[in-house]
Design a protein around this motif. Structure first.
Motif, short mmCIF file in Angstrom:
data_model
loop_
_atom_site.label_atom_id
_atom_site.label_comp_id
_atom_site.label_asym_id
_atom_site.label_seq_id
_atom_site.Cartn_x
_atom_site.Cartn_y
_atom_site.Cartn_z
N GLU A 1 9.41 6.81 8.87
CA GLU A 1 9.29 6.07 10.14
C GLU A 1 9.72 4.63 9.96
N VAL A 2 9.29 4.02 8.85
CA VAL A 2 9.66 2.62 8.61
C VAL A 2 11.18 2.50 8.48
N TYR A 3 11.77 3.42 7.72
CA TYR A 3 13.22 3.35 7.51
C TYR A 3 13.96 3.51 8.83
N SER B 1 14.66 -10.78 10.03
CA SER B 1 13.52 -9.86 9.95
C SER B 1 13.99 -8.43 9.84
N ALA B 2 15.04 -8.08 10.57
CA ALA B 2 15.47 -6.68 10.54
C ALA B 2 16.07 -6.33 9.20
N SER B 3 17.02 -7.18 8.77
CA SER B 3 17.65 -6.82 7.51
C SER B 3 16.59 -6.91 6.42
N GLY B 4 15.59 -7.82 6.63
CA GLY B 4 14.51 -7.94 5.66
C GLY B 4 13.74 -6.65 5.55
N LEU B 5 13.42 -6.06 6.71
CA LEU B 5 12.68 -4.81 6.72
C LEU B 5 13.50 -3.75 6.00
N LEU B 6 14.81 -3.78 6.26
CA LEU B 6 15.67 -2.79 5.62
C LEU B 6 15.69 -3.04 4.11
N ASP B 7 15.69 -4.33 3.75
CA ASP B 7 15.68 -4.64 2.31
C ASP B 7 14.41 -4.11 1.65
N LEU B 8 13.29 -4.24 2.37
CA LEU B 8 12.02 -3.75 1.81
C LEU B 8 12.15 -2.28 1.47
N VAL B 9 12.77 -1.51 2.37
CA VAL B 9 12.89 -0.07 2.15
C VAL B 9 13.97 0.21 1.12
N GLN B 10 15.03 -0.62 1.18
CA GLN B 10 16.22 -0.35 0.36
C GLN B 10 15.85 -0.18 -1.11
N ALA B 11 14.89 -1.00 -1.55
CA ALA B 11 14.54 -0.96 -2.97
C ALA B 11 14.13 0.44 -3.40
N ASP B 12 13.45 1.16 -2.49
CA ASP B 12 12.95 2.49 -2.89
C ASP B 12 13.80 3.62 -2.32
N LEU B 13 14.92 3.27 -1.69
CA LEU B 13 15.66 4.33 -1.00
C LEU B 13 16.16 5.42 -1.94
N GLY B 14 16.57 5.02 -3.13
CA GLY B 14 17.08 6.03 -4.06
C GLY B 14 16.04 7.10 -4.29
N THR B 15 14.82 6.64 -4.62
CA THR B 15 13.73 7.61 -4.85
C THR B 15 13.43 8.38 -3.58
N LEU B 16 13.29 7.62 -2.48
CA LEU B 16 12.89 8.25 -1.23
C LEU B 16 13.85 9.35 -0.82
N SER B 17 15.16 9.05 -0.93
CA SER B 17 16.12 10.04 -0.43
C SER B 17 15.97 11.35 -1.21
N LEU C 1 0.85 -1.20 0.00
CA LEU C 1 0.00 0.00 0.00
C LEU C 1 0.88 1.25 0.00
N LEU C 2 1.93 1.22 0.83
CA LEU C 2 2.82 2.38 0.88
C LEU C 2 3.55 2.54 -0.45
N VAL C 3 3.94 1.42 -1.05
CA VAL C 3 4.65 1.51 -2.33
C VAL C 3 3.74 2.17 -3.37
N SER C 4 2.45 1.76 -3.36
CA SER C 4 1.55 2.34 -4.36
C SER C 4 1.44 3.85 -4.15
N SER C 5 1.41 4.28 -2.87
CA SER C 5 1.34 5.72 -2.63
C SER C 5 2.60 6.42 -3.12
N LEU C 6 3.71 5.74 -2.94
CA LEU C 6 4.98 6.37 -3.35
C LEU C 6 4.99 6.58 -4.85
N VAL C 7 4.45 5.64 -5.57
CA VAL C 7 4.38 5.77 -7.03
C VAL C 7 3.57 7.02 -7.38
N LYS C 8 2.46 7.21 -6.62
CA LYS C 8 1.61 8.38 -6.85
C LYS C 8 2.39 9.67 -6.60
#
Length: 2047
Positions: free
Chosen positions: A1405-1407, A1441-1457, A1368-1375
């Motif tokens: 917050e997630v990151y 789980s932790a590195s997994g959570l980080l991996d989830l964010v990592q994919a979009d970090l370039g855009t996010l930053s 859901l968050l990813v879809s918002s980010l696309v928007k």
């Protein structure tokens, strides 16, 4: 009064009292008896019955007052019903005799009435027991009625009601007679008798079938007649009768048809026809349509119409909501037919039409709005829409008629207009009430609501067009998503149909209405719409002159649009201001000459257009001034002014123009006048000073030569009277539920009240509260009301001489008129003058000289004796304001004297009422005329007047005035309290109940008296208790009064009493009174009930709630509330009431009451409250939507709590709340959140399932929130997936709170999991709809917050499960990435800012959580490695789980930053002060537009902190390395050349080097952080401050930013100062610790910088010229530190601040004062310890950034602080642990002493001196505390000494005097009794003995070694008892062994010789070994090991010794042998368990 409390009347006491006290005494006794009889045993009653009956019947002859006679009757009835009944017939006969008596004297009347009342109550209570005696009784009573006066008729009717009630069907023989009697009473001239007759007939119709069958028509006609000339109470009572009878008639056809064949069946149509007759033809009946009716002159009297309207509502309410749902279409068509053309007489004049329309609207609103639930309302809306389509077809047919003549005159068109107006209004109100729940209704294309409404916009009638526009506005407010859509559609149609006059006006109304709706829609409209509308408006205005057919409409439309545009506020308007001002300037002639030429040129049509246009322009400017006050700069005012004189000129010419061009200009000129007055009233008077004279002349003319004969008093005066005084004028001016229709009756016959078509400009204005549609008055009246307002403003600004002229002119005009005209002029003048006095009082102006006062007084005094009571009321208020403005005590006294004289002489009601009120009002503004004589005179006169029984009016006004004086005279009144109270009581006991107004005034008096007595009422003296009893008596009398407003007074009096003397108010009876009236039909009574409840529950919520339920359980027959208290308690009843109630104030009070109840009781009655909320939320939820998600619900239920009432409640049969409205459901969701926060304060068991289950098992009554988790989730889910947006927001908020509070609660049955995990499907399902494309942005933003909280909470560890929400968050980010252009143009641009920032904040917050988790795990990982490798598997598990959570964010970090940085840049720009406004980017920022900058700000403030922290973390994770695809990786730890290029995030042509990019980013983050921390507002959230500090920590965690701050000292100092300020202003330890961490990093950066400089200097200068090296570090060569420039100084300041706040004793200023001398040691809190430790750590690092000289300057301070902390906190703890602060200070000391500065040649000597002094200080610690020695921890001090010895250069500690003292301390400690202390001491000596420098260690060895060896030798005799002693011995042996090793060769043999015998003495032989204690065995093994080591080492000494002592040798040999045998056994064990050494390490290794 206590003597009155007995079963029998205490006649002795009674006979001693005076006349009036007797009445009080009797009443008190009767009251007591009423409570006593039901609880007395039968035997006791029978014993005393005879005597009691005698006493009670004898009271009948004593002419008892109304309340007393009612109580006598009640008591007699109860007495007979519980005791024996044989003497009852005598009593009845006795009463009948009294009634038959021929005595007609007034003194005998009370006795007769008492007998009548008595009969009523006896029959009511005993009923059929009394057999047939009733026929005689009824006959007798009816006979008596023939010549009874009004009081008698009143009481007889009520008595008959009681008789009928008691006898039921048995009374049939008398029904006809009673019916006949009641018929005549129903049209009685006394209103009270009419009410009583209505009640009697209402009782009669229960059994008398003929009333609703054969005689139905005559009953109906009779009711209509009764309505004529009625008052509000009569209308209520009769309409209840009429509605109920008709409902009975309709319902009965199903039941009685079979039993009676001759019964006439009646259909709904017939019933409706009957009602319609009254509505349309009034009371003339069906056949007797009199001549004038046929001529068409008579119109229905309004009170009949209003009465019938109320009867309609009663009729439908009686039949109920389900009936209405089934028959809605028939009902609707009938109701709308009332205003259709089929009844032309009802709507022949506009006035009648407006009145009828209001009535119809009221009927529909009260039934559809009040009875139906949301689903039924939606169905009703569809029906109404169908009706609109039908009418639309009729109009279309008529309009398309080819013949033009017929087209114009078609009656159908005008006919349908009123029906359409009513239908559209109701449709608008319905949708407005439904809010966003109406969305499905509008999306339903088959109904086509929008099409219907928009199609009617073209209707030929202006009122229909306006109402359609209003309906669109309602739709827009309810469904904000439609605003833009509707605006676009209307603007598009407006442009397309520019040539149709209907379209131009219709669509411009619609656009204006929609613009007015925008301010009610928080999401707004796109900014560009303003420009579009301005263009359309300009276009209309410019093209107006092209086509004369529509020039009028275009002109009006253009200005209307501009005026409506102004409501959008300054942000929008500022862009269009220049264009508007230009239009404004052009519309008026620029000079008087032009005006003259204009006058000669035009004709009536052009003038009409001109006036319309100018009125519109005035309106637009007024709208601008009201809505954009912020933009009224001097410059704008200057541009507004030029046209004003010309506008005023035109005003003066109007009359001549009007004369020249005839009547058609009448209305336009009035409208112009009205608009000009309105504009001038809001402009600052300075702006039109030049035109004062001209305008005043016009105003005087308007006020004194009224065009109409309309009495406008009800519009003008109420605002000028005080609201309390209006109560005198009856219920019409009070707020009632029927205010909407009752208003018509206030007005004279010429006018029906306001309506939208009178002033189209009101369509965009804010609505007055409570009214659905704006109701502007007709121009005639609105001109007068605007004139009075403007006169008020101007009169207070003109010169005093001018005032006199104006007043005289006004007085003359009053004198010159006659009759009714005179009254109208007087009315206008008084209201204008009163307004001006209000203004003068506000601006503290003076009225002027004596002449002005005189004239003013004449104006007011004339009105004070007017026939119009409202005018008298206003004049009294005006008089008081006059006294206030003049403020001269002589003048005031004179005013009062005039009234005194008048009152003494006058006999007429008018002057007595007016002047008596004037006396009270004078007190209101002067805070009491403080002379006692004056007060006495006032009170005396008012006493006399209030006893004037000939005129109730005089009594009411005098008592009201008295209540004002009591209230306002303050303490002066105390002397009068008792007599006043007696007077009030006497009147309460004697005034007939029919005079309700007198009783209401008495109630106000009593209330004022209670307030005056105040807290004194708690006293226990006899006088006070007598006063208190009187007050309670008064309240009791009022509670029994039949008038609801008097009951409301009683409740508020009891409320006051409860506030001042709570113990003396009987709470249970008060609560029962409140419950009974909770659903009263009187609004003011309901308000009083809820206000009282609100106060009661603040103190005693639980008691109130219990009493309410208890009352219903006892449930006496006369109490059947409309609310189901038995099932759902008082709380549920209030929730139900909240759902039905329409009055805003009442709803607010109910909410507050419920909130108070919840705060005090929710935790105790948890299940109950949650069930209530759940019932409300579930009542409307579609259960199937919930079921699909509740996959885990069933198992959950079974597991958590089988007995729980809530989870098992799945049947839908019983729903206490049927279809509650969305607002009620929102409130229920808010309640759930409040319940959670209450539970949070109540204890941890609510959030710990194991604990909760344990406690629940122990006591099943306990209840805990965690056991209801399933319900919480379910409620949040139901709310979050509703149709209503507000409810969705509340549901998401609830979900957020649940996730945050329960995230950490473990699941006991599955270790390692949490309890929330099983609800992940529900959470996902609740969130998904919020991300649908059509969802409003505020809901999506809230959902983002929940998403991030859910992901961050760590509830779900499996990544696949997390992906659902993450998606859901990813879809918002696309928007978000799509950028500004792609945003939907539905709402204001700032909403997309809100949504984007919410998404970015959620990702941040997630990151942050992911990074923190990973960090914690890497720490844990290192920790795991330290422990052992056994935990590998579990560790891998966790990291995934932790590195997994980080991996989830990592994919979009370039855009996010990139997005984060862009948002931060925006934020930085937005926080700039206003003077930089010109430098802001013109096109706005990345996420906001320049126009919506103000709206965007709050969203940035809401989310910047987390984004800042996330960005800082991201930058540190990259180590500030910019990755460039071409260049590879460039490390920026050192400055680089600009060869590596990188594109900046915003595509500027200038290419920046990575160094520059990074510097920019660094300064961006640092700048935002520092700017915020400099001055955080006091309301800033803690999270923001912490996030900001964490961001700075993250920033300085990597080398490159540290090099920036290290190299820029000013920056460092500034940052330190900011942090210092933060620590001073924020108490939170978390904030302070975070700030200290930043300080440490800044210091570290400075250290690195100094090191780097020193290193590079050494490299550059080569080692040869060492001497000339420049000094690096602060303090240079002089050692001076400059405050404000020095980093060291700033650091010291900050650390001192922290330390002194935690340990005030460190402050040298304080230490001298006696307060701190006590020397007691403080134990700090855990946070305190951590803060002190952090500060000390920082202190020890300070010298590293100083030059040697600098270090010398700071060293004394640092040493003082470190040793100070050590001294203050070195306290023994029980477990022998070191306090954290001590550990930290020793650590700091060690760091400091080993500093290179101590050895640097420049500073060495100074350091040595200072360090010696410090050592002395430590040594002195022992001597200071004599008595406190036991507390002080010697070990810590010894450790400190050891640190000195070991870490400093020898010259510090080898000075003889110091060394001696140190050794002395060790000696003392060695002899300590405490083994732990000895042990530590040995350890410390161990390290000193091994000091490499012999000069240091030898003195210690020489002094202390012998005593150690001696101590060890002693242990041969005393073996160790426990582990502690064993440790001491072992440590001692280690010390001696170490000594042996370090000793020189020649002494070694001697030492070994000492040691060996000691060791051998510890060995045990085999037999002893078996029986030895543990410690002895351990010692044996320890000794053996040592011997085995030492033996080989020093073999020669060893052999020598063995040879010399055979016993030793034998002992050793046997021990060795034993050891070898046991070691064989042990080897196996040892292999398994490596690393278990028995040595214990000191936790903190300082040495």
């Amino acid at each position: 009064m206590e003597l009155a409390h007995s079963l029998l009347l205490n006649e002795e006491a009674y006979n001693q009292l005076g006349e009036f006290q007797k009445a009080e005494f009797i009443f008190e006794w009767l009251q007591f008896l009423e409570k006593l009889l039901p609880v007395t045993s039968r035997a006791d009653i029978r014993e005393n019955q005879k005597k009691l009956v005698e006493q009670l019947t004898s009271l009948l002859n004593n002419s008892p007052g109304p309340p007393t006679r009612r109580l006598v009757a009640k008591n007699l009835a109860v007495l007979y019903s519980t005791g024996d009944t044989f003497s009852v017939y005598q009593t009845i006969d006795r009463c009948n005799e009294l009634i038959r008596s021929k005595d007609d004297s007034p003194s005998y009347l009370p006795t007769k009435l008492a007998a009548v009342v008595c009969l009523g109550y006896l029959y009511k209570k005993l009923g059929r027991i009394l057999g047939n005696s009733f026929t005689d009784t009824v006959g007798n009573v009816l006979k008596a009625m023939k010549n009874a006066e009004s009081q008698g008729r009143y009481e007889i009717m009520l008595s008959l009601q009681n008789i009928l009630n008691g006898l039921g069907a048995a009374a049939i023989p008398c029904h006809r007679d009673i019916y006949k009697a009641a018929r005549s009473c129903l049209t009685d001239r006394s209103m009270a008798v009419r009410c009583a007759a209505a009640k009697c007939l209402l009782e009669l119709q229960n059994e008398a079938v003929f009333m609703w069958s054969t005689d139905l028509d005559s009953v109906v006609t009779l009711c209509f007649k009764s309505f004529e000339g009625s008052n509000y109470d009569v209308r209520l009572a009769v309409s209840k009768l009429l509605g109920t009878v008709l409902a009975r008639a309709l319902m009965s056809k199903q039941t009685t048809v079979s039993t009676r064949h001759n019964f006439r069946r009646i259909s709904l149509e017939e019933v409706m026809e009957l009602l319609a007759t009254g509505f349309l033809r009034g009371s003339c009946g069906f056949l007797r349509a009199s001549g004038d009716m046929l001529k068409g002159t008579s119109s229905v009297s309004r009170d009949v119409r209003v009465g019938v309207t109320q009867a309609y509502v009663v009729f439908v309410s009686t039949l109920g909501a389900q009936w209405l749902e089934r028959n809605f279409s028939a009902f609707l068509s009938h109701i709308l037919d009332l205003v259709s053309q089929s009844h032309p007489k009802a709507i022949q004049s506009q006035m009648d039409a407006i009145g009828c329309r209001r009535c119809v609207s009221f009927i529909v609103r009260a039934t559809v709005g009040g009875l139906l639930g949301e689903k039924a309302q939606i169905a009703a809306a569809k029906e109404i829409c169908q009706a609109i389509w039908k009418l639309k077809k009729v109009v279309d047919a008529a309009m398309s008629d080819s013949n033009l003549e017929t087209r114009i005159s078609t009656t159908d068109i005008t006919a349908s207009q009123h029906v359409l107006v009513c239908a559209l209004q109701e449709l608008g109100s319905l949708i407005h009430g439904l809010g966003t729940t109406a969305a499905p209704l509008l999306q339903d294309s088959s109904t086509g609501i929008l099409e219907a409404v928009i199609s009617v916009i073209l209707h030929p009638s202006i009122s229909v067009r306006l109402t359609a526009a209003w309906c669109l506005r309602c739709i827009a407010v309810a469904l904000p998503s439609y605003v833009t859509l509707l605006l676009d559609r209307c603007i598009e149609r407006l442009s397309a149909l520019k040539s149709s006059p209907e379209a131009v006006t219709g669509y411009s109304f619609a656009v204006a209405a929609l613009l007015g709706a925008v301010k009610h829609c928080p999401l707004g409209i796109p900014h560009g719409k303003g420009k579009v509308i301005m263009t359309v408006a300009e276009d209309l205005l410019c093209s107006a002159s092209q086509n004369s057919r529509i020039s009028l409409q275009r002109t009006q439309a253009g200005w209307l649009l501009i005026a409506a545009l102004m409501t959008l506020g300054p942000a929008v308007v500022q862009h269009h201001l220049p264009r508007m001002l230009l239009l404004w300037k052009c519309i008026f002639p620029s000079s008087p000459k032009d005006l003259e030429t204009e006058k000669t040129r035009g004709d009536s049509f052009t003038w009409q257009v001109t006036l319309e246009g100018r009125a519109g322009a005035l309106c637009a400017i007024k709208s601008f001034v009201s809505h954009c006050a912020g933009r009224l700069t001097d410059e704008v005012v200057q541009r507004l002014l030029p046209p004003l004189p010309s506008a005023v000129d035109l005003l003066t010419q109007l009359s001549s123009i009007y004369k020249s061009y005839g009547n058609s200009l009448k209305t336009p000129s009035m409208v112009y006048r009205h608009k000009l007055y309105e504009l001038l009233a809001v402009l600052p008077p300075k702006t039109y000073e030049g035109s004062f004279c001209a305008v005043l002349k016009e105003l005087v003319a308007d006020l004194t030569v009224p065009d109409s004969q309309i009495d406008a008093s009800t519009f003008l005066l109420p605002p000028l009277c005080h609201e309390n005084d209006l109560l005198l004028l009856g219920p019409l001016l009070q707020e009632t539920d029927h205010r909407f229709i009752e208003e018509q009756l206030l007005l004279g016959n010429g006018i029906a009240g306001g309506s939208l078509e009178y002033d189209p400009y009101s369509i965009y204005e804010k609505v007055a509260k409570g009214d659905s549609v704006p109701k502007p008055l007709p121009p005639v009246l609105s001109v007068i009301s605007a004139a009075t307002r403007l006169f008020g403003v101007m009169f207070s600004h003109v010169a005093e001489s001018h005032r006199l002229q104006v007043l005289e002119q006004l007085l003359n005009s009053i004198k010159q008129t006659k009759g009714s005209r005179q009254q109208i002029v007087q009315l206008n003048v008084v209201s204008a003058f009163s307004t001006s006095l209000k203004h003068l009082a506000n601006c503290k102006g003076s009225l002027g000289p004596e002449e002005v006062r005189r004239s003013a007084l004449t104006v007011v005094m004339g009105a004070l004796e007017s026939n119009n009571p409202l005018l008298r009321c206003a004049a009294a208020e005006c008089l008081a304001r006059l006294a206030q403005v003049v403020s001269d005590s002589a003048f005031t006294a004179g005013l009062a004297q005039v009234s005194f004289d008048k009152l003494k002489s006058a006999r007429d009601v008018v002057s007595r009422t007016g002047h008596s009120l004037a006396l009270g009002c004078l007190y209101r503004y002067l805070g009491g005329i403080s002379s006692i004589q004056h007060l006495n005179a006032c009170v005396g006169i008012l006493y006399t007047l209030s006893q004037d029984s000939t005129s109730p009016d005089v009594q009411a006004w005098a008592l009201h005035s008295l209540s004002l004086i009591v209230d306002l005279a303050g303490p002066l009144y105390h002397v009068h309290v008792e007599p006043t109270l007696s007077l009030v009581l006497m009147l309460l006991l004697t005034v007939p109940p029919a005079y309700a107004e007198v009783h209401q005034s008495l109630g106000r008096c009593l209330n004022a008296l209670i307030t005056t007595l105040g807290p004194e009422l708690q006293g226990s003296s006899t006088t006070v208790s007598a006063l208190r009893t009187s007050c309670l008596l008064g309240c009791a009398v009022m509670q029994d009064n039949p008038d609801c407003l008097v009951q409301a007074q009683a409740i508020s009096c009891l409320q006051q009493l409860h506030m001042f003397a709570p113990r003396h108010v009987n709470l249970s009876s008060l609560v029962s009174c409140l419950c009974v009236n909770l659903c009263s039909s009187y609004l003011l009574l309901r308000r009083a009930v809820v206000a009282c409840l609100r106060q009661l529950v603040q103190r005693e919520a639980a008691e109130v709630s219990e009493y309410a339920v208890a009352l219903v359980k006892e449930s006496r027959e006369d109490f059947t509330p409309d609310v189901n208290i038995r099932e759902i308690g008082l709380e549920g009843a209030l929730l139900g009431l909240l759902d039905k109630e329409l009055d805003q104030r009442l709803c607010q009070d109910i909410k507050e009451t419920l909130t108070h109840m919840l705060t005090s009781m929710a935790v105790e009655k948890l299940s109950f409250w949650l069930k209530l909320c759940k019932d409300v939320l579930a009542a409307s939820a579609d259960f199937n939507t919930v079921a699909s998600v509740d996959t885990t619900q069933e198992e959950e239920t079974a597991k958590v709590d089988d007995a729980s009432v809530l989870t098992s409640d799945n049947d839908e049969r019983f729903h206490p709340f049927s279809n509650p409205r969305w607002s009620t459901r929102v409130f229920a969701a808010e309640c759930v959140c409040k319940i959670i926060s209450q539970c949070e304060n109540a204890g941890s068991a609510h959030f710990d399932i194991t604990l909760a289950q344990e406690r629940k098992q122990r006591d099943s009554r306990d209840d805990f929130l965690v056991l209801h988790l399933a319900d919480l989730i379910r409620m949040a889910f139901m709310a979050a997936t509703d149709h209503s947006d507000q409810l969705r927001l509340s549901g998401l908020q609830t979900l957020l709170i649940v996730v945050r509070k329960f995230a950490a609660v473990p699941e006991p049955e599955f270790p390692g999991h949490v309890i929330l995990e099983q609800y992940q499907a529900n959470v996902g399902a609740a969130l998904r709809p919020a991300f649908a494309p059509e969802t409003p942005p505020d809901v999506t933003a809230k959902a983002c917050q929940v998403c991030s909280a859910w992901i961050a909470s760590g509830v779900v560890s499996d990544l696949n499960d997390l992906r659902r929400v993450h998606q859901l968050l990813v879809s918002s980010l696309v928007k978000v990435q799509a950028g500004k252009e792609a945003q939907s143009q539905q709402y204001n641009e700032s909403t997309s800012t809100m949504e984007i920032l919410a998404v970015l904040k959620a990702w941040a917050e997630v990151y942050i959580v992911a990074v923190e988790k990973q960090k914690n795990q890497s720490d844990a990982h290192n920790h795991c490695l330290k422990i052992a490798n056994s935990a590998e598997e579990s560790y891998r598990d966790v990291t995934s789980s932790a590195s997994g959570l980080l991996d989830l964010v990592q994919a979009d970090l370039g855009t996010l930053s990139k997005l984060w940085l862009a948002a931060l840049q925006d934020f930085a720009v937005l926080t700039l002060p206003s003077e930089y406004a010109s430098q802001l980017p013109a096109e706005g920022g990345t996420f906001y537009t320049a126009e919506t900058i103000e709206n965007a700000r709050p969203h940035y403030y809401n989310s910047w902190a987390l984004i800042l922290y996330a960005t800082a973390l991201w930058l540190t994770s990259t180590g500030f390395i910019v990755v460039d695809p071409d260049e590879g990786v460039t490390n920026l730890s050192r400055p680089v050349t600009p060869t590596t290029m990188c594109q900046d995030s915003s595509t500027r042509p200038l290419v920046k080097s990575p160094e520059d990019v990074n510097t920019d980013r660094f300064h961006l983050i640092l700048g935002i952080g520092v700017e915020f921390l400099c001055s955080p507002r006091s309301d800033v959230a803690m999270e923001n401050i912490i996030a900001c500090l964490r961001a700075l920590q993250a920033l300085f965690d990597v080398p490159w930013p540290r090099s920036k701050i290290g190299g820029d000292q000013e920056l460092g100092v500034e940052l330190m100062n900011v942090l210092h300020r933060l620590i001073l202003t924020r108490e939170s330890p978390d904030i302070q610790l975070a700030a200290l961490e930043v300080v440490r990093l800044i210091l570290f950066a400075a250290q690195e910088h100094v090191k780097e400089k020193r290193r590079s200097a050494e490299v550059d200068d080569g080692a040869a010229e060492k001497e000339t090296l420049p000094e690096f570090g602060e303090g240079k060569d002089t050692g001076g530190l400059v405050p404000g420039k020095s980093l060291v100084f700033a650091t010291l300041e900050l650390c001192v601040c922290i330390l002194v706040r935690q340990l005030p004793q460190l402050n040298p200023k304080l230490t001298c004062s006696p307060a701190v001398q006590s020397g007691k040691h403080l134990l700090l809190s855990e946070d305190g310890n951590r803060l002190v430790a952090a500060a000390l750590l920082i202190l020890s690092d300070v010298p590293a950034i100083c030059s040697p000289e600098g270090s010398v300057s700071v060293l004394p301070t640092i040493l003082y602080l470190i040793i100070g902390v050590l001294k203050e906190t070195a306290v023994k703890l029980r477990d022998g642990q070191l306090p954290l602060t001590v550990a930290a200070s020793l650590q700091a000391l060690k760091g400091l002493l080993s500093s290179p500065m101590a050895r640097a040649e420049k500073s060495r000597t100074a350091w040595t001196d200072l360090l010696r002094s410090a050592l002395v200080t430590v040594l002195d610690c022992w001597d200071q505390v004599d008595g406190l020695l036991q507390e002080l921890d010697e070990v810590s001090l010894l450790t400190a000494i050891t640190v000195f010895v070991m870490s400093t250069s020898p010259e510090v500690t080898t000075v003889e005097c110091l060394q001696k003292r140190c050794i002395e301390k060790f000696k003392i400690t060695l002899d300590s009794k405490d083994p732990l202390v000895q042990y530590k001491c040995y350890q410390l000596l161990h390290s000193i003995f091994q000091h490499p420098n012999k000069t240091v260690s030898y003195p210690y060895i020489h002094s202390l070694a012998p005593s150690i060896v001696g101590k060890l030798q002693e242990t041969e005799k005393a073996k160790p008892e426990n582990a502690a002693e064993l440790q001491v011995i072992q440590e001692g042996i280690k010390v001696v062994t170490a000594l042996t090793a370090t000793a020189e060769e020649e002494h070694r043999a001697y030492l070994v010789a000492c040691l060996l015998p000691i060791l051998i003495s510890f060995l045990l032989d085999e037999n002893a070994l078996v029986s030895a204690t543990n410690s002895a065995k351990n010692l044996h093994e320890f000794a053996l090991q040592h011997l085995m080591q030492i033996g080989p080492q020093y073999s020669s000494v060893f052999k020598k010794l063995m040879a010399s002592s055979p016993t030793m040798k034998a002992r050793l040999e046997s021990a060795v042998k034993g050891n070898q045998e046991s070691s064989k056994v042990k080897t196996a064990k040892h292999a398994k368990n490596p690393g278990k050494s028995s040595s214990i390490q000191l936790k903190t290794n300082f040495l």
